[in-house]
Design a protein around this motif. Structure first.
Motif, PDB file in Angstrom:
ATOM      1  N   HIS A  48     -15.782  -4.308   1.296  1.00 33.04           N
ATOM      2  CA  HIS A  48     -16.119  -5.213   0.193  1.00 33.04           C
ATOM      3  C   HIS A  48     -16.274  -6.634   0.738  1.00 33.04           C
ATOM      4  O   HIS A  48     -16.026  -6.876   1.913  1.00 33.04           O
ATOM      5  CB  HIS A  48     -15.024  -5.182  -0.882  1.00 33.04           C
ATOM      6  CG  HIS A  48     -13.716  -5.755  -0.402  1.00 33.04           C
ATOM      7  ND1 HIS A  48     -12.834  -5.025   0.364  1.00 33.04           N
ATOM      8  CD2 HIS A  48     -13.153  -6.980  -0.541  1.00 33.04           C
ATOM      9  CE1 HIS A  48     -11.797  -5.773   0.662  1.00 33.04           C
ATOM     10  NE2 HIS A  48     -11.956  -6.973   0.125  1.00 33.04           N
TER      11      HIS A  48
ATOM     12  N   HIS B  17     -15.484  -6.496   4.761  1.00 31.17           N
ATOM     13  CA  HIS B  17     -14.270  -5.997   5.420  1.00 31.17           C
ATOM     14  C   HIS B  17     -13.583  -4.970   4.530  1.00 31.17           C
ATOM     15  O   HIS B  17     -13.955  -4.795   3.366  1.00 31.17           O
ATOM     16  CB  HIS B  17     -13.320  -7.165   5.720  1.00 31.17           C
ATOM     17  CG  HIS B  17     -12.940  -7.914   4.499  1.00 31.17           C
ATOM     18  ND1 HIS B  17     -13.740  -8.888   3.946  1.00 31.17           N
ATOM     19  CD2 HIS B  17     -11.872  -7.813   3.687  1.00 31.17           C
ATOM     20  CE1 HIS B  17     -13.167  -9.360   2.863  1.00 31.17           C
ATOM     21  NE2 HIS B  17     -12.026  -8.714   2.670  1.00 31.17           N
TER      22      HIS B  17
ATOM     23  N   THR C  15      -7.345  -3.746   9.353  1.00 28.26           N
ATOM     24  CA  THR C  15      -8.369  -4.490   8.631  1.00 28.26           C
ATOM     25  C   THR C  15      -9.631  -4.378   9.478  1.00 28.26           C
ATOM     26  O   THR C  15      -9.610  -4.740  10.656  1.00 28.26           O
ATOM     27  CB  THR C  15      -7.977  -5.969   8.493  1.00 28.26           C
ATOM     28  OG1 THR C  15      -6.650  -6.048   7.943  1.00 28.26           O
ATOM     29  CG2 THR C  15      -8.944  -6.714   7.591  1.00 28.26           C
TER      30      THR C  15
ATOM     31  N   TYR D 299       0.125 -10.405   7.713  1.00 33.34           N
ATOM     32  CA  TYR D 299       0.734  -9.071   7.732  1.00 33.34           C
ATOM     33  C   TYR D 299       2.242  -9.250   7.618  1.00 33.34           C
ATOM     34  O   TYR D 299       2.863  -9.885   8.468  1.00 33.34           O
ATOM     35  CB  TYR D 299       0.377  -8.338   9.018  1.00 33.34           C
ATOM     36  CG  TYR D 299      -1.114  -8.121   9.164  1.00 33.34           C
ATOM     37  CD1 TYR D 299      -1.796  -7.267   8.301  1.00 33.34           C
ATOM     38  CD2 TYR D 299      -1.843  -8.791  10.143  1.00 33.34           C
ATOM     39  CE1 TYR D 299      -3.162  -7.074   8.418  1.00 33.34           C
ATOM     40  CE2 TYR D 299      -3.212  -8.598  10.272  1.00 33.34           C
ATOM     41  CZ  TYR D 299      -3.865  -7.741   9.412  1.00 33.34           C
ATOM     42  OH  TYR D 299      -5.218  -7.560   9.524  1.00 33.34           O
TER      43      TYR D 299
ATOM     44  N   TYR E 151       0.836  -1.207   0.000  1.00 38.13           N
ATOM     45  CA  TYR E 151       0.000   0.000   0.000  1.00 38.13           C
ATOM     46  C   TYR E 151       0.866   1.251   0.000  1.00 38.13           C
ATOM     47  O   TYR E 151       2.062   1.184   0.245  1.00 38.13           O
ATOM     48  CB  TYR E 151      -0.938  -0.020   1.210  1.00 38.13           C
ATOM     49  CG  TYR E 151      -1.997  -1.106   1.107  1.00 38.13           C
ATOM     50  CD1 TYR E 151      -1.651  -2.456   1.204  1.00 38.13           C
ATOM     51  CD2 TYR E 151      -3.315  -0.789   0.868  1.00 38.13           C
ATOM     52  CE1 TYR E 151      -2.610  -3.454   1.077  1.00 38.13           C
ATOM     53  CE2 TYR E 151      -4.288  -1.786   0.753  1.00 38.13           C
ATOM     54  CZ  TYR E 151      -3.930  -3.107   0.856  1.00 38.13           C
ATOM     55  OH  TYR E 151      -4.881  -4.078   0.727  1.00 38.13           O
TER      56      TYR E 151
ATOM     57  N   THR F  65       1.153  -7.183   2.629  1.00 42.94           N
ATOM     58  CA  THR F  65       0.338  -8.337   3.030  1.00 42.94           C
ATOM     59  C   THR F  65       0.526  -9.479   2.044  1.00 42.94           C
ATOM     60  O   THR F  65       0.936  -9.285   0.894  1.00 42.94           O
ATOM     61  CB  THR F  65      -1.161  -7.988   3.052  1.00 42.94           C
ATOM     62  OG1 THR F  65      -1.506  -7.437   1.785  1.00 42.94           O
ATOM     63  CG2 THR F  65      -1.504  -7.020   4.159  1.00 42.94           C
TER      64      THR F  65
ATOM     65  N   TRP G 234      -7.053 -16.760  -0.793  1.00 38.09           N
ATOM     66  CA  TRP G 234      -8.481 -17.054  -0.712  1.00 38.09           C
ATOM     67  C   TRP G 234      -8.630 -18.565  -0.760  1.00 38.09           C
ATOM     68  O   TRP G 234      -7.998 -19.242  -1.572  1.00 38.09           O
ATOM     69  CB  TRP G 234      -9.226 -16.405  -1.878  1.00 38.09           C
ATOM     70  CG  TRP G 234      -9.195 -14.918  -1.758  1.00 38.09           C
ATOM     71  CD1 TRP G 234      -9.819 -14.166  -0.807  1.00 38.09           C
ATOM     72  CD2 TRP G 234      -8.497 -14.002  -2.598  1.00 38.09           C
ATOM     73  NE1 TRP G 234      -9.546 -12.837  -1.002  1.00 38.09           N
ATOM     74  CE2 TRP G 234      -8.747 -12.702  -2.097  1.00 38.09           C
ATOM     75  CE3 TRP G 234      -7.688 -14.140  -3.727  1.00 38.09           C
ATOM     76  CZ2 TRP G 234      -8.220 -11.560  -2.675  1.00 38.09           C
ATOM     77  CZ3 TRP G 234      -7.160 -13.008  -4.302  1.00 38.09           C
ATOM     78  CH2 TRP G 234      -7.422 -11.734  -3.779  1.00 38.09           C
TER      79      TRP G 234
ATOM     80  N   ILE H 294      -5.164 -13.414   5.575  1.00 37.98           N
ATOM     81  CA  ILE H 294      -4.225 -12.324   5.301  1.00 37.98           C
ATOM     82  C   ILE H 294      -3.064 -12.471   6.272  1.00 37.98           C
ATOM     83  O   ILE H 294      -3.282 -12.587   7.480  1.00 37.98           O
ATOM     84  CB  ILE H 294      -4.857 -10.945   5.587  1.00 37.98           C
ATOM     85  CG1 ILE H 294      -6.211 -10.779   4.939  1.00 37.98           C
ATOM     86  CG2 ILE H 294      -3.903  -9.809   5.232  1.00 37.98           C
ATOM     87  CD1 ILE H 294      -6.188 -10.482   3.489  1.00 37.98           C
TER      88      ILE H 294
ATOM     89  N   PHE I  15      -8.723   0.081   1.118  1.00 40.96           N
ATOM     90  CA  PHE I  15      -9.540  -0.864   0.366  1.00 40.96           C
ATOM     91  C   PHE I  15     -10.942  -0.682   0.925  1.00 40.96           C
ATOM     92  O   PHE I  15     -11.168  -0.927   2.104  1.00 40.96           O
ATOM     93  CB  PHE I  15      -9.021  -2.292   0.623  1.00 40.96           C
ATOM     94  CG  PHE I  15      -9.265  -3.250  -0.493  1.00 40.96           C
ATOM     95  CD1 PHE I  15     -10.466  -3.267  -1.174  1.00 40.96           C
ATOM     96  CD2 PHE I  15      -8.273  -4.161  -0.851  1.00 40.96           C
ATOM     97  CE1 PHE I  15     -10.677  -4.167  -2.197  1.00 40.96           C
ATOM     98  CE2 PHE I  15      -8.472  -5.063  -1.872  1.00 40.96           C
ATOM     99  CZ  PHE I  15      -9.668  -5.069  -2.552  1.00 40.96           C
TER     100      PHE I  15
ATOM    101  N   THR J 138      -1.889 -12.685   0.806  1.00 43.57           N
ATOM    102  CA  THR J 138      -3.298 -13.079   0.884  1.00 43.57           C
ATOM    103  C   THR J 138      -3.527 -14.414   0.208  1.00 43.57           C
ATOM    104  O   THR J 138      -2.943 -14.691  -0.841  1.00 43.57           O
ATOM    105  CB  THR J 138      -4.182 -12.032   0.149  1.00 43.57           C
ATOM    106  OG1 THR J 138      -3.908 -10.759   0.691  1.00 43.57           O
ATOM    107  CG2 THR J 138      -5.655 -12.343   0.298  1.00 43.57           C
TER     108      THR J 138
ATOM    109  N   VAL K 128      -9.754  -2.272   4.212  1.00 44.44           N
ATOM    110  CA  VAL K 128      -8.455  -1.859   4.729  1.00 44.44           C
ATOM    111  C   VAL K 128      -8.511  -0.351   4.934  1.00 44.44           C
ATOM    112  O   VAL K 128      -8.825   0.399   4.009  1.00 44.44           O
ATOM    113  CB  VAL K 128      -7.313  -2.202   3.748  1.00 44.44           C
ATOM    114  CG1 VAL K 128      -5.968  -1.738   4.306  1.00 44.44           C
ATOM    115  CG2 VAL K 128      -7.285  -3.687   3.451  1.00 44.44           C
TER     116      VAL K 128
ATOM    117  N   ASP L 152     -15.253 -10.766  -0.083  1.00 41.12           N
ATOM    118  CA  ASP L 152     -14.330 -11.569  -0.887  1.00 41.12           C
ATOM    119  C   ASP L 152     -15.069 -12.610  -1.727  1.00 41.12           C
ATOM    120  O   ASP L 152     -14.523 -13.130  -2.687  1.00 41.12           O
ATOM    121  CB  ASP L 152     -13.285 -12.259   0.003  1.00 41.12           C
ATOM    122  CG  ASP L 152     -12.213 -11.264   0.450  1.00 41.12           C
ATOM    123  OD1 ASP L 152     -12.259 -10.100   0.009  1.00 41.12           O
ATOM    124  OD2 ASP L 152     -11.330 -11.664   1.238  1.00 41.12           O
TER     125      ASP L 152
ATOM    126  N   ARG M 128       2.864  -0.861   4.306  1.00 42.58           N
ATOM    127  CA  ARG M 128       1.976  -2.001   4.566  1.00 42.58           C
ATOM    128  C   ARG M 128       2.142  -3.077   3.504  1.00 42.58           C
ATOM    129  O   ARG M 128       1.848  -2.840   2.327  1.00 42.58           O
ATOM    130  CB  ARG M 128       0.526  -1.525   4.600  1.00 42.58           C
ATOM    131  CG  ARG M 128      -0.468  -2.565   5.119  1.00 42.58           C
ATOM    132  CD  ARG M 128      -1.889  -2.015   5.004  1.00 42.58           C
ATOM    133  NE  ARG M 128      -2.850  -2.704   5.841  1.00 42.58           N
ATOM    134  CZ  ARG M 128      -3.529  -3.797   5.470  1.00 42.58           C
ATOM    135  NH1 ARG M 128      -3.327  -4.324   4.286  1.00 42.58           N
ATOM    136  NH2 ARG M 128      -4.414  -4.340   6.293  1.00 42.58           N
TER     137      ARG M 128
END
Ligand SMILES: O=C(O)CCC(=O)C(=O)O
Ligand SMILES: [Fe+2]
Length: 495
Positions: free
Chosen positions: A388, A458, A424, A414, A379, A470, A474, A412, A385, A472, A460, A390, A468
């Motif tokens: 939204h 959720h 988050t 960190y 970021y 991350t 899914w 996620i 973010f 991720t 950001v 997922d 920052r």
């Protein structure tokens, strides 16, 4: 004001959207300064050479007419005079006319070609605005280097304040425009203002007028007529605190998302931390530090689950980053989309990547090949973010969802600490998680029966201070067919 732009290219890297990009911009500025140093060295060398010439020839002024007559009466002087003016002058003329630092000027053109475009500048203004609004910060503090409860040894320049004020004015935010103009007016003048202003323009030009305009319009639109009838001197006589209190009277209450970003959700009770050594057999040997964050919907954190070495490897192995968009591109749309970060995929296979994936399986009991790719994100200036989901049933379907089914869970990691901002937040579940390097957070996006759980929404929060990073993943529903058989939903709530 802005230089002529090339046709807009959506895929061009924006410096503002990631610290990776901002580092490149800092490097570009260093090149610019290095280049100017070389250029000014050459300029002074030329000035020195010309000074030597002046010193060698300039002996006329202190002479009387009689002395001058005597000088030219001597053939040795007269000939020298003739020869210099005939032979040397054209050469000096050529020298004086020769452009200093041709190479440097060429390099300067190249450097300028890489300067941020107006869209990048706009994103930076929007990022600053996001930080200011999301955390209820104020111009009077920001201008003096105060971010929330931390005082930094940084001051915004008069031109920075002006630019922020102009942006708010254009956006119709007259309260904040007025406060930023006010900061510009009260700024101590630049030490070499006169020279700077001939090049950069005078920041004070029309400033008081614009300050008055913003304040009057704000006064009229909020029905606070006292703001509209005072003259500029009276307004400036009041303290910044009084002024901001009076003007912010009609600010809307913070949204749940903003409350979450500020870390103001009520503290939870009945949540525990424990070692998880049951999800998979491996954990009996190496239990993971688990922290419950929320029971329903289930959100859990794991601590010390990504090492510095793994983070280094992840950054090294990830490919070229691309813009992370806030919205899907609509067909035939020319709308310039918001960028939320820069991201890429960790595609290259390695033992370390497999180890991280196995750890995800240990944490979640989800089944997937350990060779699968992980997404890496970075970021930038005030990037965020928006809230939204997922899962994709309410939006577009991405290739992973078409083959593997919807995104049942998300995890996620960190990969950095974020000193200020960047949480988050789950606004509907009233949960905020502030990044801690090496920790991870896992949650479900769907109910056990595969239906969407809107409480998983959720976001950001804008990063205030920090780099920052991350990682991720899914977790899709189809491969979980055997490890997580579909169960009927308990005490069903309407989603
Ligand atoms: O970075 C985070 O905290 C969340 C990112 C996220 O929501 C996503 O990538 O879908
Ligand atoms: Fe997400």
């Amino acid at each position: 004001e802005d230089v002529e732009e090339k046709p807009y290219n959506e895929n061009r890297e924006r410096y503002s959207s990631s610290t990776v990009g901002l580092l490149k911009l800092l490097e570009l500025e260093m090149q610019f300064i290095e280049n100017l140093k070389n250029y000014t060295d050459l300029l002074s060398a030329k000035a020195n050479t010309l000074q030597d010439l002046i010193d060698s020839v300039d002996r006329g002024t202190e002479r009387t007419l009689a002395e001058r007559e005597k000088y030219v009466s001597n053939p040795l002087n007269a000939f020298g005079l003739m020869r210099r003016t005939h032979q040397d002058w054209p050469k000096w003329h050529h020298y004086i006319n020769t452009t200093v630092g041709r190479v440097e000027l060429q390099a300067l053109d190249d450097i300028l070609g890489k300067a941020p475009d107006s869209q990048d500048m706009k994103e930076a203004l929007i990022g600053m605005n996001r930080i200011e609004r999301t955390y209820a910060l104020e111009a009077k503090d920001l201008a003096k280097g105060r971010l929330l409860d931390k005082q930094y040894d940084i001051q915004l320049s008069i031109r920075d304040c002006l630019s922020l004020g102009q942006h708010k004015f254009q956006e119709g935010d007259y309260f904040r425009a007025s406060m930023w103009y006010r900061m510009a007016i009260k700024h101590q003048p630049e030490p070499n203002a006169e020279e700077l202003n001939t090049i950069l323009g005078d920041p004070l030009k029309d400033l008081k007028l614009n300050y008055a305009k913003a304040t009057i319009i704000h006064g009229l639109s909020t029905g606070n007529l006292s703001l509209s009838i005072q003259n500029v001197a009276e307004l400036l006589n009041q303290t910044d605190d009084d002024m901001s209190r009076e003007m912010s009277a009609f600010e809307p209450a913070p949204t749940p998302y903003e409350i979450g970003c500020r870390g103001l959700f009520p503290k939870r009770t009945k949540l525990v931390c424990r070692y998880n050594f049951t999800t998979t057999p491996f954990l009996r040997l190496a239990p993971l530090k688990m922290e419950e964050v929320n029971h329903d919907p289930y959100i859990v954190m794991y601590h010390e689950v990504l090492s510095d070495r793994e983070i280094e490897e992840m950054k090294r192995r990830s490919g070229q980053m691309s813009n992370g968009w806030a919205d899907q591109k609509e067909a035939n749309s020319t709308k310039i989309r918001d960028i939320v970060c820069r991201h890429t995929w960790w595609r290259e296979q390695s033992a370390i990547k497999e180890r991280v994936n196995r750890r995800i399986s240990d944490m979640t009991n989800f089944d997937f090949p350990p060779q699968e790719d992980l997404q890496v994100a970075n970021y930038g200036l005030g990037t965020h973010f928006k809230p939204h989901y997922d899962y994709t049933s309410d939006g577009y379907e991405t290739p992973d969802v078409l083959t593997l089914g919807d995104r049942l869970g998300s995890i996620i990691f960190y990969a950095s600490d974020v000193p200020q901002g960047g949480a988050t937040v789950f606004p509907r579940s009233r949960v905020s998680i502030f990044p801690r390097k090496g920790s991870s957070v896992f949650w479900y996006n769907l109910y056990d029966d595969g239906r969407i759980d809107t409480r998983s929404q959720h976001s950001v929060c804008p990063v205030i201070v920090g780099d920052r990073w991350t990682l991720t993943k899914w977790l899709h529903i189809v491969p979980q067919m055997f490890v997580m058989p579909c169960k009927p939903r308990k005490n069903e709530k309407s989603p």
